[in-house]
Scaffold this active site. Structure first.
Site, mmCIF file in Angstrom:
data_model
loop_
_atom_site.group_PDB
_atom_site.id
_atom_site.type_symbol
_atom_site.label_atom_id
_atom_site.label_comp_id
_atom_site.label_asym_id
_atom_site.label_seq_id
_atom_site.Cartn_x
_atom_site.Cartn_y
_atom_site.Cartn_z
ATOM 1 N N ASN A 256 5.399 5.343 8.845
ATOM 2 C CA ASN A 256 6.209 4.196 9.260
ATOM 3 C C ASN A 256 5.943 2.972 8.388
ATOM 4 O O ASN A 256 6.726 2.021 8.376
ATOM 5 C CB ASN A 256 5.919 3.808 10.715
ATOM 6 C CG ASN A 256 6.762 4.572 11.714
ATOM 7 O OD1 ASN A 256 6.236 5.336 12.511
ATOM 8 N ND2 ASN A 256 8.068 4.368 11.670
ATOM 9 N N SER A 257 4.828 2.975 7.677
ATOM 10 C CA SER A 257 4.467 1.824 6.855
ATOM 11 C C SER A 257 5.595 1.440 5.916
ATOM 12 O O SER A 257 6.141 2.279 5.205
ATOM 13 C CB SER A 257 3.229 2.139 6.008
ATOM 14 O OG SER A 257 2.096 1.519 6.518
ATOM 15 N N ASP B 48 0.337 -7.752 1.999
ATOM 16 C CA ASP B 48 0.689 -6.333 2.011
ATOM 17 C C ASP B 48 2.198 -6.154 1.914
ATOM 18 O O ASP B 48 2.817 -5.452 2.707
ATOM 19 C CB ASP B 48 0.139 -5.642 3.265
ATOM 20 C CG ASP B 48 0.145 -4.118 3.127
ATOM 21 O OD1 ASP B 48 0.442 -3.619 2.022
ATOM 22 O OD2 ASP B 48 -0.123 -3.436 4.135
ATOM 23 N N HIS C 85 0.802 -1.218 0.000
ATOM 24 C CA HIS C 85 0.000 0.000 0.000
ATOM 25 C C HIS C 85 0.839 1.273 0.000
ATOM 26 O O HIS C 85 0.303 2.373 -0.102
ATOM 27 C CB HIS C 85 -1.004 0.000 1.163
ATOM 28 C CG HIS C 85 -0.413 0.229 2.529
ATOM 29 N ND1 HIS C 85 -0.164 -0.793 3.411
ATOM 30 C CD2 HIS C 85 -0.046 1.361 3.162
ATOM 31 C CE1 HIS C 85 0.322 -0.308 4.529
ATOM 32 N NE2 HIS C 85 0.404 1.016 4.398
#
Length: 406
Positions: free
Chosen positions: A234-235, A155, A116
């Site tokens: 932070n993803s 993901d 994402h």
């Protein structure tokens, strides 16, 4: 989540109410593509996938026995990057820019992140990749990158630098199967656009089942929960153990308000699951998962007594999708809704899966681990079920899981 010119891409899951708490593993059957489906192998029933040589590094763990955040940051931050994903022409003011984190995994320029971060997955539209990617290192140097591929179920996103002019400092990968509750961890990334930020905490839970933010009606099982403070941006960054090895990819925040502005709980995709994705993305540009077409709940001793089953543990088959591999093999779903032990609308009467290819199944998540982590599309797996008090073996020819059409 991409409002404005720069928006952090970490999505925030809405707060779970009591009724959504997956009390006995509802939906943990990875199955019906129109209903709840668990989708990720996190701990896996087999050894972690072996990555190709060009996606590995010779970097070893940090020596010592204690947990030294300063040392972890000093040695690992050169390999952690900020990713800028442009959805449109970078020269246009109307272009949407998404910002997230990532980390270098090999001297050949491979960078691991979340799907994402590099696509619009989770926004309700058809998944679209960013047109342009730029990677910024801790020293401010910026380079262009291109997308190798992504895995919406886990993901996981994999990109590669277009050149290796910048000196690369890969971050070594650990094994999430060894993660224990209470062990110290460090998260490095770019929260709210603040590059090279460090947060520390502990693993607060393992084997968590959380809503996938990239595929509707699917769930990620065995996610790593941490109290290390992570937030938007932070993803895609690494969750590191005391030896500076990556045990997970920071992926989600769950907060009371649902907007990530208050303190929340962080979740990471286990690195063992990510290794499987990377292996297939490099080999063939896509990731495949086996599909059975069933939905399961946990069978427990208390439920067994209340429902008069003759097996205390296993995966209770709640639903079998018509025309699915499970249906063709003769697996039976439930046929009666009951309210028992405070659980509303529990569907009973179905088979209880107790083994798959000789591997024990004690709860619904075990089905996911075995099918996602050990089996492949077109494999024939022997499901041992308890039906009417008797054990029965069924050969299931697995199909390939498909993304839901709506």
């Amino acid at each position: 989540m991409r409002a404005g010119s720069v928006a952090a891409v970490t999505l925030v899951a809405a707060v779970l109410g009591g009724g959504a708490a997956l009390g006995i593993g509802k939906g943990a059957g990875w199955l019906d593509q129109k209903t709840r489906t668990v989708v990720v192998n996190a701990r896996g029933s087999s050894a972690p996938a072996a990555l190709p040589a060009n996606a590995t590094s010779s970097v070893g763990p940090i020596s010592g026995r204690g947990f030294d955040p300063r040392r972890i940051f000093a040695q690992r931050t050169p390999g952690v990057v900020t990713i800028f994903a442009y959805f449109g022409d970078p020269s246009s003011e109307a272009t949407t820019i998404s910002q997230g984190s990532g980390f270098v995994i090999s001297p050949k320029g491979y960078v691991l992140t979340n799907s994402h971060v590099i696509t619009n997955a989770g926004e309700g539209a058809q998944v679209k990749a960013a047109e342009h990617l730029y990677v910024e290192f801790s020293d401010g140097d910026r380079q262009e990158a291109h997308i190798v591929g992504w895995d919406l179920y886990d993901d996981v996103g994999l990109i590669r630098l277009s050149s290796t002019e910048h000196k690369l400092t890969p971050v070594p990968l650990g094994e999430s199967s060894a993660v224990q509750v209470g062990q110290p961890v460090a998260a490095i990334g770019s929260p709210l656009g603040n590059e090279n930020s460090l947060a520390v905490g502990v693993v607060s839970a393992i084997h968590r089942s959380i809503d996938a933010i990239t595929v509707q009606r699917y769930k990620v099982v065995d996610a790593i929960q941490t109290d290390a403070q992570i937030t938007h941006g932070n993803s895609g960054g690494p969750l590191l153990d005391a030896r500076g090895r990556v045990i997970g990819i920071n992926a989600q925040i769950r907060s009371q308000s649902g907007n990530g502005n208050d303190s929340g709980v962080g979740f990471a995709i286990p690195i063992d699951a990510a290794k499987r994705s990377v292996q297939q993305l490099i080999a063939k540009g896509r990731v495949t998962y086996a599909y059975v077409g069933i939905e399961t709940d946990d069978m427990t001793p208390s439920l067994s007594r209340a429902l008069h089953y003759k097996v205390d543990h296993g995966a209770l088959v709640v639903n079998v999708k018509p025309g699915s591999p499970g249906a063709r093999a003769g697996l039976r779903g439930g046929d009666q809704e009951v309210d028992v032990l405070g659980i509303q609308k529990l569907v009973t009467g179905g088979d209880v899966i107790v083994e798959i290819d000789g591997m024990p199944v004690r709860r619904a998540d075990d089905v996911v681990r075995i099918v996602s982590g050990r089996l492949k599309p077109k494999d024939v797996a022997v499901f041992t079920v308890v039906r009417d008090g008797q054990r029965k073996k069924l050969a299931v020819t697995l199909a390939e899981r498909q993304l839901p059409s709506d």
